[in-house]
Design an enzyme around this catalytic site. Sequence first.
Site, PDB file in Angstrom:
ATOM      1  N   CYS A  96      -3.095   1.750 -33.876  1.00  0.00           N
ATOM      2  CA  CYS A  96      -4.176   1.142 -33.099  1.00  0.00           C
ATOM      3  C   CYS A  96      -3.922  -0.336 -32.832  1.00  0.00           C
ATOM      4  O   CYS A  96      -4.228  -0.850 -31.753  1.00  0.00           O
ATOM      5  CB  CYS A  96      -5.514   1.348 -33.803  1.00  0.00           C
ATOM      6  SG  CYS A  96      -5.657   0.551 -35.422  1.00  0.00           S
ATOM      7  N   HIS A 101     -10.158  -1.011 -37.763  1.00  0.00           N
ATOM      8  CA  HIS A 101      -9.616  -0.375 -36.562  1.00  0.00           C
ATOM      9  C   HIS A 101      -9.537  -1.390 -35.424  1.00  0.00           C
ATOM     10  O   HIS A 101     -10.517  -2.061 -35.114  1.00  0.00           O
ATOM     11  CB  HIS A 101     -10.522   0.787 -36.156  1.00  0.00           C
ATOM     12  CG  HIS A 101     -10.009   1.591 -34.999  1.00  0.00           C
ATOM     13  ND1 HIS A 101      -8.713   2.051 -34.921  1.00  0.00           N
ATOM     14  CD2 HIS A 101     -10.628   2.020 -33.862  1.00  0.00           C
ATOM     15  CE1 HIS A 101      -8.545   2.737 -33.797  1.00  0.00           C
ATOM     16  NE2 HIS A 101      -9.686   2.722 -33.124  1.00  0.00           N
ATOM     17  N   GLN A 119      -2.615   7.150 -29.025  1.00  0.00           N
ATOM     18  CA  GLN A 119      -1.814   6.859 -30.208  1.00  0.00           C
ATOM     19  C   GLN A 119      -1.355   8.101 -30.964  1.00  0.00           C
ATOM     20  O   GLN A 119      -0.465   8.015 -31.809  1.00  0.00           O
ATOM     21  CB  GLN A 119      -2.590   5.940 -31.157  1.00  0.00           C
ATOM     22  CG  GLN A 119      -3.704   6.600 -31.946  1.00  0.00           C
ATOM     23  CD  GLN A 119      -4.392   5.616 -32.877  1.00  0.00           C
ATOM     24  OE1 GLN A 119      -5.079   4.722 -32.440  1.00  0.00           O
ATOM     25  NE2 GLN A 119      -4.208   5.804 -34.158  1.00  0.00           N
ATOM     26  N   ASN A 167     -10.583   2.444 -26.508  1.00  0.00           N
ATOM     27  CA  ASN A 167      -9.994   2.930 -27.754  1.00  0.00           C
ATOM     28  C   ASN A 167      -8.651   3.599 -27.454  1.00  0.00           C
ATOM     29  O   ASN A 167      -8.339   3.880 -26.293  1.00  0.00           O
ATOM     30  CB  ASN A 167     -10.953   3.925 -28.418  1.00  0.00           C
ATOM     31  CG  ASN A 167     -10.715   4.078 -29.905  1.00  0.00           C
ATOM     32  OD1 ASN A 167      -9.704   3.627 -30.431  1.00  0.00           O
ATOM     33  ND2 ASN A 167     -11.646   4.713 -30.589  1.00  0.00           N
TER      34      ASN A 167
END
Length: 259
Positions: free
Chosen positions: A70, A205, A64, A225
């Site tokens: 996210c 998140h 990102q 992630n």
Amino acid sequence: MPVVATFGRPTSRLINEHNYYADLKNDSVRMGVNAHTDKLLEEITGLDSVKLSANSTKLTYQRQGHCKSCWAFSAIGALEGQLKVKTGSIVPLSPEQLLDCVYGLGCERGGLPSTAFNYIHRAGGLEKDSDYPYHDIGDHTCHFDKSKSVLKVKDYVELPEGDEEALKEALATVGPISVAIAANHGIHLYKSGVYRGSCNHRLNHAVLAVGYGEQDGVPYWLIKNSWGEQWGEEGYMRLYRGDNHCLVADRGTYPLLED
């Protein structure tokens, strides 16, 4: 890389203290310096918390950058998973289209994976990443070309809040699931092991749950992630499974694709 103060302590000291005591307690979790150590947590999380009222193969990797995107990457991961189930192929999809076209959220504001699914349903599709590449900008100008769409979303499913068994079943039968976690500086500095440390007090998140397992008898969720391969276990983390740690099972969603 700069040394950042975290809650009054330099990051290097925080890392060393954690790893020292982890050794004493036979704790598998390790912290370390990564590409995001010199950033504030608020700079790399982007979940819109105001609006919140059998193991999977790894998907295409994306990062990102400096954007609060996210939520877009979490949604893209779930979409890529469902497209693979449908077609048998992994097709990298466009998070940039979401940043540019979803209510002009761009990089400055966070969003929700469900917002992305709703947008794709209304817009009539989503392009491939190669046709609508990621620029880490989100310039608020939508360039979506419907003729290049590779999927359509008819709806999405929300899992029962806080129900880890429902999340486990969905992972085993559906595929990767968009989830949210209450990330804090411990997760920011995570390097390896099954994380059972402290969490934030609220969801902030969006990530992607891609599987589950056990390490030395300790159950965990496998989490993808969007902070890059230099973070964690090549961009992944193992989060403790069994007490809804970091609220991981509170906001699970996945899209339903049109036939």
